[in-house]
Design an enzyme around this catalytic site. Structure first.
Site, short mmCIF file in Angstrom:
data_model
loop_
_atom_site.label_atom_id
_atom_site.label_comp_id
_atom_site.label_asym_id
_atom_site.label_seq_id
_atom_site.Cartn_x
_atom_site.Cartn_y
_atom_site.Cartn_z
N SER A 205 0.84 -1.20 0.00
CA SER A 205 0.00 0.00 0.00
C SER A 205 0.87 1.24 0.00
O SER A 205 2.08 1.17 0.24
CB SER A 205 -0.90 0.01 1.23
OG SER A 205 -0.11 0.30 2.38
N LYS A 206 0.22 2.37 -0.21
CA LYS A 206 0.93 3.65 -0.19
C LYS A 206 1.57 3.85 1.19
O LYS A 206 2.65 4.40 1.31
CB LYS A 206 -0.05 4.77 -0.52
CG LYS A 206 0.54 6.15 -0.32
CD LYS A 206 -0.36 7.24 -0.84
CE LYS A 206 -0.17 8.55 -0.10
NZ LYS A 206 1.18 8.87 0.30
N ARG A 207 0.87 3.40 2.22
CA ARG A 207 1.38 3.57 3.59
C ARG A 207 2.72 2.87 3.79
O ARG A 207 3.59 3.37 4.50
CB ARG A 207 0.36 3.05 4.61
CG ARG A 207 -0.91 3.86 4.67
CD ARG A 207 -1.17 4.43 6.06
NE ARG A 207 -1.15 3.38 7.10
CZ ARG A 207 -2.17 2.57 7.34
NH1 ARG A 207 -3.28 2.66 6.61
NH2 ARG A 207 -2.11 1.68 8.30
#
Ligand code: GLU
Length: 511
Positions: free
Chosen positions: A263-265
């Protein structure tokens, strides 16, 4: 398989934001597959979900793929015989196909309000609109023909739903996963069209366009596998089984530790981009960093992504786009998720930096020198780049590595001085000065090295006791490339100047 058809694939992103790196991999595999098989690659923009539409996303997608050298034969911004390629411009086309499904009883009209549906969901756990529940809902299967017509005539909003027959075995034949069997009873009667905006949903538009654009292979991320059974049913409902594209669902990109989807996280947390280019979310102002701006080379990103879910079956790791096109095959794509090893991504960039010539790398540095008002001689800069590049991963690393060639050290690293500047150092280096002065120039690094070594041997001194502090005087710290490459690039005058300056300064320091 329909061997008589020309291979045609499409990359069909929805412009809902920045293109995720997983989407880039999907585009790449489509491209490699098309080129390997002499086929066409189409860019289709799937923008029928107006709620999720993000301006600039389309532009971003095109710019990113262009930067990466993933080329299209036709599509949005490229043109072609099947235009328009933007789904919002194909409204009328979809309408006729919706009508076809209604006329043949494969779809029906439903009037249920969002509130009513919401209520069903709260009343019935796992409620889904399907063969067992549609009989109790407001639709053209439960209402009279007149009632349906009346509601439409008065402008009541409706949707068109696909009518899924229960208990059928649906087979999705996937080139990577093999045969996937699904029982139709688990599917719901998905919405295909909304009268509200006159637009189809993804499911309808996607397969109508694949059909009309003569797509032969649908290569996409694993997250789309759940919609494949419905797509198979729709091809059947239209009577297009014979030209149904072959599916290939690519494995997920996983977090670096392999636990869950990337994910972007994860990128923010571990400090690596998950987007090809920088992206600023217009609503929140939040910035996401991209591979391009982080200093990655497009060919490194391509090489890295190519190996996330595919392998050549050999030990080779460095592949140019041309080589990838020669050997890519869907058979060698893996079923299991691919760990996103971003350290490997850096390693690829390091490798590709080594094969860039200094002239090319200078293009990244010259603006920085100019901006910081640092004088430089172009030829010297090119030599300096060659001297330090083996220690650089990104072009921006080069600046720190070679700055000392252009800005003489005024201060000297204290720890290094403590460690390397001994009692006898001043004396030794002072004696080295005439030795160096006796040389015509330092252009031949082997000759300079030999001269210093011989002098050292005569003096019976340890070479390190000269070379270490000598480096300190020229670089300011115990870093930098091979010493006589340093003196060659600095030149005789500058070398002696620095040596003398340091002797003055460091002697004071020791006193
Ligand atoms: N519009 C879908 C997406 O955003 C396309 C999925 C497909 O390739 O069928 O990825």
């Amino acid at each position: 398989m329909h061997t008589d058809r020309k291979i045609r694939v499409r990359f069909a992103p929805s412009p809902t934001g920045a293109l995720h790196i997983g989407g880039v991999r999907t585009a790449l595999y489509n491209y490699l597959f098309a080129k390997r098989n002499g086929g066409d690659m189409v860019l289709r923009i799937e923008d029928t979900d107006t709620n999720r539409y993000v301006p600039n996303a389309e532009k971003y997608i095109i710019e990113a793929l262009n930067w990466l050298n993933i080329k299209f034969d036709e599509g949005v911004s490229f043109g072609g015989n099947f235009a328009p390629y933007r789904q919002s411009e194909r409204k009328e086309i979809y309408k006729s196909y919706v009508n076809q499904l209604l006329d043949t009883g494969k779809a029906y009209i439903a009037f249920d309000s969002p509130e009513n549906l919401e209520e069903k969901h709260t009343q019935i756990a796992n409620f889904q609109y399907d063969a067992s529940t549609r009989i109790a809902m407001l639709n053209s299967l439960t209402l009279s023909k007149e009632e349906v017509e009346k509601r439409i005539a008065t402008g009541e909003k409706y949707v068109v739903r696909v009518k899924i027959e229960p208990n059928e075995d649906i087979v999705v034949n996937d080139l990577i996963r093999g045969e996937v069997h699904i029982n139709s009873s688990i599917l719901d009667d998905k919405v295909l069209y909304k009268s509200f905006d006159g637009l189809p949903t993804y499911h309808l538009a996607n397969i109508v366009d694949d059909h009309l654009m003569e797509i032969t292979h649908v290569i996409r991320g694993e997250e789309w596998l759940p919609s494949a059974p419905l797509h198979v049913l729709l091809y059947r409902a239209f009577g297009w089984e014979n030209t149904m594209p072959r599916f290939a669902h690519l494995p997920l990109l996983l977090k670096p530790d392999g636990k869950g989807k990337l994910s972007k996280r994860d990128g923010d947390r571990l400090g690596f981009p998950v987007f090809p280019l920088d992206w600023i979310d217009e609503k929140t102002g939040e910035k996401s960093s991209g591979y391009r701006e982080a200093g990655y080379f497009p060919e490194a990103v391509i090489n890295f992504l190519a190996l996330l879910g595919w392998n050549s079956g050999t030990e080779q790791e460095i592949f140019s786009m041309e080589e990838l096109i020669q050997i890519f095959s869907l058979e060698r794509c893996s079923k299991s998720g691919a760990k996103f090893d971003f350290e490997k991504g850096k390693w690829f960039n390091h490798k590709y930096l080594q094969v860039r010539n200094s002239e090319n790398l200078a293009k990244y540095l010259i603006p920085v020198f100019k901006e910081k008002n640092i004088d430089f001689d172009k030829n010297k800069l090119l030599e300096a780049i060659d001297a330090v590049k083996e220690r650089a991963t990104f072009p921006k690393d080069l600046f720190d590595l070679l700055l000392f060639f252009f800005v003489a050290p005024q201060d000297f690293n204290e720890n290094d001085v403590k460690k390397r500047w001994k009692e006898e150092t001043s004396q030794l280096l002072t004696e080295l000065i005439p030795v160096l002065e006796s040389m015509e120039n330092f252009d031949n690094e082997y000759l300079t090295e030999e001269t210093v070594k011989q002098w050292c041997e005569q003096k019976v001194c340890n070479l390190g006791s000269v070379m270490n502090p000598f480096r300190l005087t020229l670089v300011g710290e115990m870093k930098g490339p091979q010493m006589f490459v340093v003196t060659k690039i600095l030149g005789k005058n500058e070398t002696l100047k620095r040596l003398k300056f340091a002797l003055e300064k460091l002697n004071l320091f020791k006193q």
